[in-house]
Design a protein around this motif. Structure first.
Motif, PDB file in Angstrom:
ATOM      1  N   TYR A   1      -1.974  10.844  13.193  1.00 22.93           N
ATOM      2  CA  TYR A   1      -3.044   9.956  12.729  1.00 22.93           C
ATOM      3  C   TYR A   1      -3.963   9.567  13.887  1.00 22.93           C
ATOM      4  O   TYR A   1      -5.186   9.609  13.754  1.00 22.93           O
ATOM      5  CB  TYR A   1      -2.460   8.701  12.075  1.00 22.93           C
ATOM      6  N   LYS A   2      -3.381   9.214  15.007  1.00 18.95           N
ATOM      7  CA  LYS A   2      -4.198   8.837  16.170  1.00 18.95           C
ATOM      8  C   LYS A   2      -5.030  10.018  16.653  1.00 18.95           C
ATOM      9  O   LYS A   2      -6.192   9.851  17.041  1.00 18.95           O
ATOM     10  CB  LYS A   2      -3.315   8.285  17.285  1.00 18.95           C
ATOM     11  N   GLN A   3      -4.457  11.218  16.599  1.00 17.81           N
ATOM     12  CA  GLN A   3      -5.224  12.402  16.972  1.00 17.81           C
ATOM     13  C   GLN A   3      -6.352  12.641  15.972  1.00 17.81           C
ATOM     14  O   GLN A   3      -7.469  12.996  16.365  1.00 17.81           O
ATOM     15  CB  GLN A   3      -4.317  13.627  17.039  1.00 17.81           C
ATOM     16  N   ALA A   4      -6.100  12.420  14.705  1.00 17.18           N
ATOM     17  CA  ALA A   4      -7.142  12.567  13.680  1.00 17.18           C
ATOM     18  C   ALA A   4      -8.279  11.578  13.924  1.00 17.18           C
ATOM     19  O   ALA A   4      -9.451  11.921  13.741  1.00 17.18           O
ATOM     20  CB  ALA A   4      -6.551  12.365  12.289  1.00 17.18           C
ATOM     21  N   MET A   5      -7.942  10.375  14.351  1.00 13.83           N
ATOM     22  CA  MET A   5      -8.979   9.377  14.648  1.00 13.83           C
ATOM     23  C   MET A   5      -9.833   9.842  15.824  1.00 13.83           C
ATOM     24  O   MET A   5     -11.059   9.719  15.794  1.00 13.83           O
ATOM     25  CB  MET A   5      -8.342   8.017  14.960  1.00 13.83           C
ATOM     26  N   ARG A   6      -9.193  10.394  16.861  1.00 16.41           N
ATOM     27  CA  ARG A   6      -9.948  10.922  18.008  1.00 16.41           C
ATOM     28  C   ARG A   6     -10.828  12.090  17.583  1.00 16.41           C
ATOM     29  O   ARG A   6     -11.986  12.178  17.980  1.00 16.41           O
ATOM     30  CB  ARG A   6      -9.006  11.352  19.120  1.00 16.41           C
ATOM     31  N   GLU A   7     -10.276  12.991  16.793  1.00 13.20           N
ATOM     32  CA  GLU A   7     -11.030  14.162  16.334  1.00 13.20           C
ATOM     33  C   GLU A   7     -12.237  13.776  15.477  1.00 13.20           C
ATOM     34  O   GLU A   7     -13.263  14.442  15.514  1.00 13.20           O
ATOM     35  CB  GLU A   7     -10.116  15.105  15.533  1.00 13.20           C
ATOM     36  N   ALA A   8     -12.111  12.690  14.746  1.00 11.16           N
ATOM     37  CA  ALA A   8     -13.207  12.211  13.907  1.00 11.16           C
ATOM     38  C   ALA A   8     -14.202  11.370  14.685  1.00 11.16           C
ATOM     39  O   ALA A   8     -15.256  11.014  14.171  1.00 11.16           O
ATOM     40  CB  ALA A   8     -12.666  11.418  12.730  1.00 11.16           C
TER      41      ALA A   8
ATOM     42  N   ARG B   1      -4.532  16.743   9.446  1.00 13.16           N
ATOM     43  CA  ARG B   1      -4.716  15.434  10.105  1.00 13.16           C
ATOM     44  C   ARG B   1      -5.913  14.695   9.516  1.00 13.16           C
ATOM     45  O   ARG B   1      -5.859  13.482   9.318  1.00 13.16           O
ATOM     46  CB  ARG B   1      -4.875  15.618  11.607  1.00 13.16           C
ATOM     47  N   ALA B   2      -6.981  15.420   9.225  1.00 18.97           N
ATOM     48  CA  ALA B   2      -8.158  14.787   8.611  1.00 18.97           C
ATOM     49  C   ALA B   2      -7.804  14.231   7.232  1.00 18.97           C
ATOM     50  O   ALA B   2      -8.253  13.145   6.856  1.00 18.97           O
ATOM     51  CB  ALA B   2      -9.307  15.783   8.509  1.00 18.97           C
ATOM     52  N   GLU B   3      -6.988  14.966   6.502  1.00 22.67           N
ATOM     53  CA  GLU B   3      -6.549  14.483   5.183  1.00 22.67           C
ATOM     54  C   GLU B   3      -5.662  13.251   5.330  1.00 22.67           C
ATOM     55  O   GLU B   3      -5.760  12.317   4.531  1.00 22.67           O
ATOM     56  CB  GLU B   3      -5.819  15.589   4.429  1.00 22.67           C
ATOM     57  N   LEU B   4      -4.809  13.217   6.345  1.00 19.82           N
ATOM     58  CA  LEU B   4      -3.991  12.037   6.606  1.00 19.82           C
ATOM     59  C   LEU B   4      -4.879  10.826   6.861  1.00 19.82           C
ATOM     60  O   LEU B   4      -4.670   9.756   6.291  1.00 19.82           O
ATOM     61  CB  LEU B   4      -3.062  12.270   7.803  1.00 19.82           C
ATOM     62  N   ARG B   5      -5.874  11.000   7.692  1.00 21.70           N
ATOM     63  CA  ARG B   5      -6.806   9.916   7.990  1.00 21.70           C
ATOM     64  C   ARG B   5      -7.511   9.445   6.718  1.00 21.70           C
ATOM     65  O   ARG B   5      -7.651   8.248   6.467  1.00 21.70           O
ATOM     66  CB  ARG B   5      -7.831  10.373   9.022  1.00 21.70           C
ATOM     67  N   ALA B   6      -7.931  10.396   5.885  1.00 20.86           N
ATOM     68  CA  ALA B   6      -8.605  10.050   4.631  1.00 20.86           C
ATOM     69  C   ALA B   6      -7.672   9.295   3.686  1.00 20.86           C
ATOM     70  O   ALA B   6      -8.096   8.339   3.020  1.00 20.86           O
ATOM     71  CB  ALA B   6      -9.135  11.312   3.961  1.00 20.86           C
TER      72      ALA B   6
ATOM     73  N   ALA C   1       0.859  -1.182   0.000  1.00 24.28           N
ATOM     74  CA  ALA C   1       0.000   0.000   0.000  1.00 24.28           C
ATOM     75  C   ALA C   1       0.892   1.228   0.000  1.00 24.28           C
ATOM     76  O   ALA C   1       1.916   1.266   0.673  1.00 24.28           O
ATOM     77  CB  ALA C   1      -0.916  -0.006   1.214  1.00 24.28           C
ATOM     78  N   ARG C   2       0.510   2.240  -0.729  1.00 24.44           N
ATOM     79  CA  ARG C   2       1.298   3.469  -0.824  1.00 24.44           C
ATOM     80  C   ARG C   2       0.576   4.593  -0.097  1.00 24.44           C
ATOM     81  O   ARG C   2      -0.623   4.771  -0.247  1.00 24.44           O
ATOM     82  CB  ARG C   2       1.485   3.873  -2.281  1.00 24.44           C
ATOM     83  N   LEU C   3       1.339   5.352   0.691  1.00 23.08           N
ATOM     84  CA  LEU C   3       0.779   6.472   1.438  1.00 23.08           C
ATOM     85  C   LEU C   3       1.749   7.640   1.373  1.00 23.08           C
ATOM     86  O   LEU C   3       2.914   7.504   1.728  1.00 23.08           O
ATOM     87  CB  LEU C   3       0.538   6.082   2.898  1.00 23.08           C
ATOM     88  N   VAL C   4       1.261   8.784   0.914  1.00 23.29           N
ATOM     89  CA  VAL C   4       2.061  10.006   0.840  1.00 23.29           C
ATOM     90  C   VAL C   4       1.519  10.967   1.889  1.00 23.29           C
ATOM     91  O   VAL C   4       0.316  11.238   1.936  1.00 23.29           O
ATOM     92  CB  VAL C   4       1.965  10.640  -0.566  1.00 23.29           C
ATOM     93  N   PHE C   5       2.413  11.462   2.752  1.00 29.01           N
ATOM     94  CA  PHE C   5       1.971  12.377   3.805  1.00 29.01           C
ATOM     95  C   PHE C   5       2.898  13.570   3.989  1.00 29.01           C
ATOM     96  O   PHE C   5       2.638  14.443   4.799  1.00 29.01           O
ATOM     97  CB  PHE C   5       1.800  11.647   5.140  1.00 29.01           C
ATOM     98  N   GLY C   6       3.965  13.634   3.230  1.00 27.84           N
ATOM     99  CA  GLY C   6       4.960  14.690   3.381  1.00 27.84           C
ATOM    100  C   GLY C   6       4.438  16.081   3.073  1.00 27.84           C
ATOM    101  O   GLY C   6       4.990  17.075   3.540  1.00 27.84           O
ATOM    102  N   ASP C   7       3.369  16.170   2.304  1.00 25.16           N
ATOM    103  CA  ASP C   7       2.820  17.470   1.929  1.00 25.16           C
ATOM    104  C   ASP C   7       1.751  17.976   2.893  1.00 25.16           C
ATOM    105  O   ASP C   7       1.196  19.049   2.693  1.00 25.16           O
ATOM    106  CB  ASP C   7       2.233  17.398   0.524  1.00 25.16           C
ATOM    107  N   LEU C   8       1.468  17.228   3.947  1.00 24.41           N
ATOM    108  CA  LEU C   8       0.390  17.589   4.870  1.00 24.41           C
ATOM    109  C   LEU C   8       0.911  18.386   6.064  1.00 24.41           C
ATOM    110  O   LEU C   8       1.988  18.103   6.585  1.00 24.41           O
ATOM    111  CB  LEU C   8      -0.312  16.327   5.385  1.00 24.41           C
ATOM    112  N   ALA C   9       0.122  19.359   6.496  1.00 19.74           N
ATOM    113  CA  ALA C   9       0.422  20.119   7.711  1.00 19.74           C
ATOM    114  C   ALA C   9      -0.246  19.388   8.867  1.00 19.74           C
ATOM    115  O   ALA C   9      -1.428  19.584   9.148  1.00 19.74           O
ATOM    116  CB  ALA C   9      -0.104  21.544   7.578  1.00 19.74           C
TER     117      ALA C   9
END
Length: 107
Positions: free
Chosen positions: A93-100, A39-44, A24-32
């Motif tokens: 990511y874990k914070q994004a899960m809590r926020e969601a 964080r929501a975009e990371l989760r998505a 699986a490929r995941l790009v996250f370097g461009d996220l704030a």
């Protein structure tokens, strides 16, 4: 005379023995990641990469006895992604899960 044929056979046998595992490929370097929207975009992205991988490779990842568990592939792939993430990205990511409000098996 037969040496080239033997070497050719060894090369093709070695190539056939090497299998390329799907990943699986995941790009996250461009996220704030300090921002809730980042964080929501990371989760998505984790959810999208997980779904895409499982759509194509679920049978390879899921043991026969667990084929009825439709979340097995998602959990395995997400766990592997989390293990490969740097610590600060994993925290985001874990914070994004809590926020969601996501819990349990939700991506």
């Amino acid at each position: 005379m037969f040496l080239p044929l033997i070497l050719l056979g060894a090369c093709t046998t070695g190539a056939a023995a090497m299998s390329i595992e799907p990943a699986a490929r995941l790009v996250f370097g461009d996220l704030a990641l300090e921002d809730p929207f980042g964080r929501a975009e990371l989760r998505a992205r984790v959810a999208a990469a997980t779904r895409e991988f499982c759509r194509h490779h679920e049978d390879e990842v899921t043991p026969q006895v667990l084929r009825n568990d439709r979340f097995y592939c998602f959990e395995r792939v997400r766990s592997a992604m989390l293990a490969d993430m740097p610590r600060e990205v994993r925290r985001a990511y874990k914070q994004a899960m809590r926020e969601a409000g996501a819990n349990g098996r939700r991506l």
